[in-house]
Design a protein around this motif. Sequence first.
Motif, short mmCIF file in Angstrom:
data_model
loop_
_atom_site.label_atom_id
_atom_site.label_comp_id
_atom_site.label_asym_id
_atom_site.label_seq_id
_atom_site.Cartn_x
_atom_site.Cartn_y
_atom_site.Cartn_z
N PRO A 1 5.16 167.35 -22.49
CA PRO A 1 4.75 166.11 -23.13
C PRO A 1 5.70 165.76 -24.28
N ASP A 2 5.80 164.50 -24.51
CA ASP A 2 6.67 164.00 -25.57
C ASP A 2 5.90 164.01 -26.88
N LEU A 3 6.38 164.79 -27.84
CA LEU A 3 5.71 164.93 -29.13
C LEU A 3 6.66 164.43 -30.21
N GLN A 4 6.30 163.32 -30.84
CA GLN A 4 7.12 162.72 -31.88
C GLN A 4 6.59 163.16 -33.24
N ILE A 5 7.37 163.96 -33.97
CA ILE A 5 6.97 164.45 -35.29
C ILE A 5 7.98 163.94 -36.31
N THR A 6 7.46 163.39 -37.39
CA THR A 6 8.32 162.92 -38.48
C THR A 6 7.90 163.60 -39.77
N LEU A 7 8.78 163.55 -40.76
CA LEU A 7 8.49 164.17 -42.05
C LEU A 7 7.40 163.44 -42.82
N GLU A 8 7.20 162.16 -42.51
CA GLU A 8 6.21 161.36 -43.23
C GLU A 8 4.79 161.55 -42.72
N MET A 9 4.61 162.30 -41.65
CA MET A 9 3.28 162.47 -41.06
C MET A 9 2.40 163.34 -41.94
N THR A 10 1.13 162.98 -42.03
CA THR A 10 0.17 163.81 -42.74
C THR A 10 -0.30 164.92 -41.79
N ASP A 11 -1.02 165.89 -42.35
CA ASP A 11 -1.53 166.99 -41.51
C ASP A 11 -2.49 166.48 -40.45
N ALA A 17 -1.53 164.38 -33.11
CA ALA A 17 -0.42 164.30 -32.16
C ALA A 17 -0.34 165.58 -31.32
N LYS A 18 -0.56 166.73 -31.95
CA LYS A 18 -0.56 167.99 -31.20
C LYS A 18 -1.71 168.03 -30.22
N GLY A 19 -2.87 167.48 -30.61
CA GLY A 19 -4.01 167.44 -29.71
C GLY A 19 -3.74 166.58 -28.48
N VAL A 20 -3.09 165.44 -28.68
CA VAL A 20 -2.74 164.56 -27.55
C VAL A 20 -1.76 165.27 -26.62
N ALA A 21 -0.75 165.91 -27.19
CA ALA A 21 0.24 166.62 -26.36
C ALA A 21 -0.40 167.78 -25.60
N LEU A 22 -1.29 168.50 -26.26
CA LEU A 22 -1.97 169.62 -25.59
C LEU A 22 -2.88 169.12 -24.48
N ARG A 23 -3.56 167.99 -24.71
CA ARG A 23 -4.42 167.42 -23.67
C ARG A 23 -3.58 167.01 -22.46
N ASN A 27 -3.97 168.64 -18.76
CA ASN A 27 -4.26 167.79 -17.62
C ASN A 27 -3.32 168.07 -16.45
N THR A 28 -2.14 168.64 -16.73
CA THR A 28 -1.26 169.04 -15.63
C THR A 28 -1.74 170.34 -14.98
N ILE A 29 -2.49 171.14 -15.73
CA ILE A 29 -2.99 172.41 -15.21
C ILE A 29 -4.33 172.23 -14.52
N PHE A 40 -13.97 172.19 -19.81
CA PHE A 40 -13.11 173.24 -20.36
C PHE A 40 -12.06 172.64 -21.28
N ILE A 41 -11.45 171.52 -20.85
CA ILE A 41 -10.43 170.87 -21.68
C ILE A 41 -11.03 170.39 -22.99
N ASP A 42 -12.21 169.78 -22.92
CA ASP A 42 -12.86 169.28 -24.14
C ASP A 42 -13.24 170.42 -25.08
N GLN A 43 -13.66 171.56 -24.54
CA GLN A 43 -13.99 172.71 -25.39
C GLN A 43 -12.75 173.26 -26.08
N LEU A 44 -11.62 173.27 -25.37
CA LEU A 44 -10.40 173.78 -25.96
C LEU A 44 -9.85 172.88 -27.06
N LEU A 45 -10.14 171.59 -26.97
CA LEU A 45 -9.57 170.62 -27.91
C LEU A 45 -10.57 170.13 -28.95
#
Length: 133
Positions: A1-11, A17-23, A27-29, A40-45
């Motif tokens: 997945p494409d994960l765009q991280i910038t220095l201006e992002m808050t925690d 963003a990490k949650g979206v990428a992990l989801r 979804n591919t698995i 299962f996916i909802d419990q993990l996230l």
Amino acid sequence: PDLQITLEMTDAELNAAKGVALRQELNTIWDSSVCQEKQFIDQLLQPNVASRPLHVLHELSDITAQSFSRPTAEGGVGLHAIHVAEIYRSLTRLQDVLGACERIYRTPIYTGYTNFCRRCVWLWCNLLPFAMF
């Protein structure tokens, strides 16, 4: 997945963003159209998880207990007890390794030590060309 991280992002934005990428990766698995796999996916996230790797290991233990150890007639996989014990042993080993990594991650490195190492590396890198000549 494409994960765009910038220095201006808050925690919070970074965790979202990490949650979206992990989801997307999960979804591919797993097939999210199947109710049990979507659960299962909802419990993990879950958003209120303190340690995501520990939570994933806990959920893997639950999946093992629910699916692998039950007989096929009850909707489980129907693995033999020896195989289920081996899966639990692997999960326990993975938890041990995760604990060791967490201890390394949380170990403080003192400022004096980092300054010393930085100066030694700087000196070595700057004197290396003279040693090669």
